[in-house]
Write a protein that holds these residues in place. Structure first.
Motif, PDB file in Angstrom:
ATOM      1  N   ILE A 149       1.853   3.231  -3.316  1.00 43.82           N
ATOM      2  CA  ILE A 149       0.820   3.917  -4.081  1.00 43.82           C
ATOM      3  C   ILE A 149       0.531   5.282  -3.465  1.00 43.82           C
ATOM      4  O   ILE A 149       0.476   5.435  -2.251  1.00 43.82           O
ATOM      5  CB  ILE A 149      -0.504   3.114  -4.090  1.00 43.82           C
ATOM      6  N   ILE A 150       0.337   6.272  -4.297  1.00 46.02           N
ATOM      7  CA  ILE A 150      -0.068   7.598  -3.821  1.00 46.02           C
ATOM      8  C   ILE A 150      -1.509   7.528  -3.347  1.00 46.02           C
ATOM      9  O   ILE A 150      -2.411   7.209  -4.117  1.00 46.02           O
ATOM     10  CB  ILE A 150       0.052   8.660  -4.932  1.00 46.02           C
ATOM     11  N   GLN A 151      -1.740   7.796  -2.106  1.00 41.12           N
ATOM     12  CA  GLN A 151      -3.098   7.817  -1.583  1.00 41.12           C
ATOM     13  C   GLN A 151      -3.739   9.194  -1.810  1.00 41.12           C
ATOM     14  O   GLN A 151      -3.041  10.194  -1.953  1.00 41.12           O
ATOM     15  CB  GLN A 151      -3.098   7.478  -0.083  1.00 41.12           C
ATOM     16  N   PRO A 152      -5.070   9.274  -1.848  1.00 42.66           N
ATOM     17  CA  PRO A 152      -5.729  10.542  -2.145  1.00 42.66           C
ATOM     18  C   PRO A 152      -5.341  11.684  -1.210  1.00 42.66           C
ATOM     19  O   PRO A 152      -5.358  12.835  -1.610  1.00 42.66           O
ATOM     20  CB  PRO A 152      -7.217  10.196  -1.980  1.00 42.66           C
ATOM     21  N   ALA A 211       3.406  13.722  -3.744  1.00 43.07           N
ATOM     22  CA  ALA A 211       2.921  13.290  -5.055  1.00 43.07           C
ATOM     23  C   ALA A 211       3.940  13.609  -6.141  1.00 43.07           C
ATOM     24  O   ALA A 211       4.151  12.813  -7.060  1.00 43.07           O
ATOM     25  CB  ALA A 211       1.590  13.959  -5.362  1.00 43.07           C
ATOM     26  N   GLN A 255       4.642   6.510 -10.240  1.00 43.18           N
ATOM     27  CA  GLN A 255       3.307   6.426 -10.834  1.00 43.18           C
ATOM     28  C   GLN A 255       3.387   6.114 -12.317  1.00 43.18           C
ATOM     29  O   GLN A 255       2.610   5.312 -12.848  1.00 43.18           O
ATOM     30  CB  GLN A 255       2.561   7.740 -10.622  1.00 43.18           C
ATOM     31  N   LYS A 288      -8.392   1.372  -5.357  1.00 43.19           N
ATOM     32  CA  LYS A 288      -8.914   2.495  -6.147  1.00 43.19           C
ATOM     33  C   LYS A 288      -7.787   3.338  -6.715  1.00 43.19           C
ATOM     34  O   LYS A 288      -7.850   3.792  -7.864  1.00 43.19           O
ATOM     35  CB  LYS A 288      -9.836   3.346  -5.276  1.00 43.19           C
ATOM     36  N   SER A 289      -6.735   3.555  -5.899  1.00 45.08           N
ATOM     37  CA  SER A 289      -5.598   4.346  -6.373  1.00 45.08           C
ATOM     38  C   SER A 289      -4.882   3.646  -7.511  1.00 45.08           C
ATOM     39  O   SER A 289      -4.457   4.281  -8.486  1.00 45.08           O
ATOM     40  CB  SER A 289      -4.619   4.591  -5.214  1.00 45.08           C
ATOM     41  N   SER A 296      -9.017   1.406  -0.553  1.00 46.81           N
ATOM     42  CA  SER A 296      -8.474   2.697  -0.977  1.00 46.81           C
ATOM     43  C   SER A 296      -7.284   2.511  -1.916  1.00 46.81           C
ATOM     44  O   SER A 296      -7.160   3.205  -2.928  1.00 46.81           O
ATOM     45  CB  SER A 296      -8.052   3.500   0.258  1.00 46.81           C
ATOM     46  N   THR A 297      -6.415   1.554  -1.586  1.00 46.02           N
ATOM     47  CA  THR A 297      -5.243   1.298  -2.419  1.00 46.02           C
ATOM     48  C   THR A 297      -5.652   0.727  -3.772  1.00 46.02           C
ATOM     49  O   THR A 297      -5.089   1.080  -4.810  1.00 46.02           O
ATOM     50  CB  THR A 297      -4.277   0.337  -1.714  1.00 46.02           C
ATOM     51  N   GLU A 319       0.804  -1.221   0.000  1.00 46.53           N
ATOM     52  CA  GLU A 319       0.000   0.000   0.000  1.00 46.53           C
ATOM     53  C   GLU A 319       0.833   1.265   0.000  1.00 46.53           C
ATOM     54  O   GLU A 319       0.426   2.296  -0.541  1.00 46.53           O
ATOM     55  CB  GLU A 319      -0.964   0.023   1.189  1.00 46.53           C
ATOM     56  N   ALA A 349      -6.921   3.926 -10.667  1.00 40.90           N
ATOM     57  CA  ALA A 349      -6.817   5.266 -11.244  1.00 40.90           C
ATOM     58  C   ALA A 349      -5.582   5.396 -12.130  1.00 40.90           C
ATOM     59  O   ALA A 349      -5.542   6.226 -13.037  1.00 40.90           O
ATOM     60  CB  ALA A 349      -6.776   6.313 -10.126  1.00 40.90           C
TER      61      ALA A 349
END
Length: 262
Positions: A164-167, A174, A181, A220-221, A217-218, A161, A224
């Motif tokens: 990955i860049i979290q929201p 970022a 990314q 979803k990231s 959450s991860t 996790e 994306a």
């Protein structure tokens, strides 16, 4: 000073579309050469390099005009090894390794060699090299002989996790991870070229903290970025070590793409 030699036995990849993976000499070969006939003995990176070649083969089977291929370059900063460049190049040929380019540089110039070759992932067995590259914005993975994967027809990539860049991540964080990314997105594009079954690429997500909410959450990231995982595991605080020993991924992608903790 950086010197690059092209391997004329290997068809050169499209610089603009290929995924450039640099690997250190120490990860590909053992420090001392074998006999004159066999050349250098192979090191911990062998299973990964072999499976990257297999992915390239499958990509070309799907589309002979495919340009988004893995492009492998070998980097060494050891002056003695540079004097043995002919032996190193011949060793890759003997072992069937499709190394496109050989990059010879001084230790202080190895970051420059990564930049000049547009490297998107740097593989090494040296923690200091991995840290330096990561700090300069080149995603790096530290190969561990204790977790070295067995030969396989499928590239197994494990995400954690914190890779990955979290929201909620700040703009500075970022920005620092933009290279990671980009690499993740390219992996996702390659995976999408194959169906759900019989794919030469398998993505696994492992979350150690935060329960199912963190896992969702991860996921979803990742989505994306265009990355769809094949398997996801929520360990709920349990150590990752036993799981990694069982899964034996080729690539362990954690924060900064360095070695994972158990």
């Amino acid at each position: 000073m950086v010197s690059t030699v092209q391997n004329t036995d290997v068809k050169q990849k499209d610089v603009g579309q290929a995924v450039v993976v640099a690997v250190s000499f120490a990860a590909v070969f053992e420090a001392e050469p074998g006999d004159a006939r066999s050349g250098y003995r192979l090191g911990v990176a062998l299973p990964l390099l072999q499976v990257l070649q297999k992915v390239n083969e499958r990509l070309l089977e799907e589309n002979p005009a495919e340009h988004q291929l893995f492009d492998i370059i070998l980097i060494t900063t050891d002056s003695w090894q540079q004097q043995q460049s002919f032996s190193i190049i011949n060793s890759t040929r003997r072992h069937g390794l499709e190394v496109s380019r050989f990059c010879f540089s001084k230790e202080e110039d190895f970051i420059e060699s990564l930049m000049q070759n547009n490297v998107q992932l740097f593989l090494t067995t040296d923690g200091n090299e991995a840290l330096q590259a990561t700090q300069q914005g080149v995603p790096s993975a530290l190969l561990d002989k204790n977790l070295a994967s067995c030969p396989s027809e499928q590239l197994r990539v494990l995400f954690c996790e914190d890779a990955i860049i979290q929201p909620h991540a700040g703009s500075t964080a970022a920005s620092k991870k933009s290279a990671q990314q980009s690499f993740l997105a390219q992996l996702g594009q390659i995976r999408q070229k194959f169906g759900m079954f019989n794919s030469p690429v398998c993505f696994t997500l492992v979350t150690s903290r935060g329960g199912k909410d963190s896992c969702c959450s991860t996921l979803k990231s990742l989505r994306a970025l265009g990355v769809s995982v094949d398997e996801a595991y929520c360990l709920g605080g349990a150590p990752r070590g036993p799981f990694l020993s069982l899964l034996r991924p080729h690539l362990l992608l954690s924060d900064g793409f360095t070695q994972l903790d158990g």
